[in-house]
Motif scaffolding. Structure first.
Motif: not given
Length: 420
Positions: A173-174, A218, A221
């Protein structure tokens, strides 16, 4: 005659690590404090790498263990049925699984986290009849070969000495700083018959990557990942070895996202006392093991069952109380990290975390190690994490008091200031 200090350098392997960062000889510990043999006191923001969520020598757990040993309770039983194992299974079902409507079967794969991961990978491959496993960038799942194959850290992987196969990393994530839609690459590879990605048996993920640098996924996610696994016939494995047992607030770190993984690995603080113990949890329909197909001499650590049961009864009979306390302590840490960041705007890249696991990353990647060393000199134990050890990692016990937490955070702020 070797000196008390030189005996380690003379006889112990060069592979030792934590003792290099904290060059003293520890002698005793209680709660959130450790003491070396010279009587120096250290506030512990390490908690046995997350194995001591309830502190050192927790008196409730210690009493249960001493009573069990004094009555000559079974200490070693492989996977034989014992009263200690039964007590743990009943407590785990009544206090953890049933209140969360989780139907998991419980497997004792061996005493360590990597044992749990190996069993999870093996089971997923057995169930699906496929070899490929998808993991994520900056993941850490253990030091045995199967676990290393789904671990991201280049230094750790290099230690294997053989090719690490059947594992494919995808962006966590990210990973692209929000510039790429979630799972775009993953979905495209699954759809493309020319991608070279074999249909995976499973996906393994940490909701918070501890060793990877305190990277927090998150909830949305994680939900999208669970949906992807369901749509594409892949099992979802959540590695909750470091982030489970209340570390992020709820007992399991995936609860906040509202997902139910197919397989969950648990270790570290499940015994509550730092005793080796691990679990592999899975949906009942996945339980296709043949008797003895996966075993190990130390998979029945009865003293650990005793302390684990005591921990569940002491801290999770009313799970909401422990969760609220952890979240409150986490907010206390976050406020302190906001202040540290504001006082060091030119140096701090980011702080991040959940519950009682936090990290502070510096623009100068070598700064984290200097902060950790200075903190040790000031009486605080903090480690570093991340692929280049660029993050100072805070992992205090869940039972730490607000005053102790404040003391440690002040020391951390001083260490940051004095290493500028």
């Amino acid at each position: 005659m070797l000196s008390p200090h030189s005996v380690f350098e003379t006889l112990e392997s060069e592979v030792r690590s934590y003792c290099r960062n904290w060059p003293t000889v520890f002698d005793r510990a209680r709660g959130s404090r450790m003491y070396d043999e010279d009587g120096h006191e250290f506030l512990d923001f390490f908690a046995g790498a997350g194995s001591l969520n309830y502190g050192h020598n927790n008196p409730v757990l210690k009493r249960a263990l001493i009573d069990y040993l004094e009555r000559d309770g079974v200490t070693h039983g492989l996977d034989m049925s014992t009263t200690a194992k039964r007590g743990f299974l009943e407590a785990f079902q009544n206090l953890v699984l049933r209140p969360r409507d989780l139907p998991y079967k419980v497997m004792f794969p061996g005493p360590t986290g990597t044992n749990a991961v190996e069993s999870a990978l093996k089971l997923a491959r057995k169930v699906k009849g496929r070899e490929a496993i998808v993991s994520f960038t900056n993941a850490f799942h253990g030091m045995s070969l199967g676990s290393l194959a789904v671990t991201g850290n280049a230094f750790k992987r290099a230690g294997a000495g053989v090719p690490l196969v059947h594992g494919t990393p995808m962006p966590f994530d990210n990973y692209f700083d929000g510039q790429v839609p979630d799972f775009l690459w993953f979905e495209r590879l699954l759809e493309d018959q020319g991608s070279g990605l074999n249909q995976p048996a499973a996906v393994i993920v940490e909701t918070v990557q501890g060793e990877g640098g305190i990277n927090v996924a998150r909830p949305e996610w994680l939900r999208a990942l669970a949906d992807l696994c369901a749509r594409r016939d892949m099992l979802l494995i959540v590695d909750d070895i470091q982030m489970g047992c209340g570390r992020t607030g709820a007992f399991f770190s995936f609860e906040e996202a509202g997902i139910v993984p197919d397989i969950v690995t648990v270790s570290k603080s499940i015994s509550g006392y730092g005793l080796p113990m691990s679990l592999c949890l899975f949906r009942p329909e996945l339980d296709i093991w043949e008797p003895g197909e996966h075993n190990g001499t130390f998979r029945g650590n009865n003293p650990a069952f005793v302390t684990a049961t005591a921990a569940l009864e002491a801290y999770w009979a009313d799970g909401s109380a422990m969760e609220k306390q952890t979240r409150a302590r986490g907010e206390q840490i976050e406020r302190a990290l906001v202040s540290v960041t504001e006082e060091n705007l030119a140096d701090v890249k980011e702080y991040r975390g959940r519950g009682l696991v936090w990290g502070i990353e510096f623009k100068d990647k070598a700064r984290a190690a200097r902060v950790s060393r200075r903190a040790f000199e000031l009486g605080l134990l903090v480690e570093t994490s991340g692929p280049e050890s660029e993050v100072v990692k805070l992992l205090p016990a869940l039972t730490i008091t607000p005053d102790e937490l404040d003391e440690g955070l002040r020391t951390l702020a001083r260490a940051v200031a004095e290493t500028a």
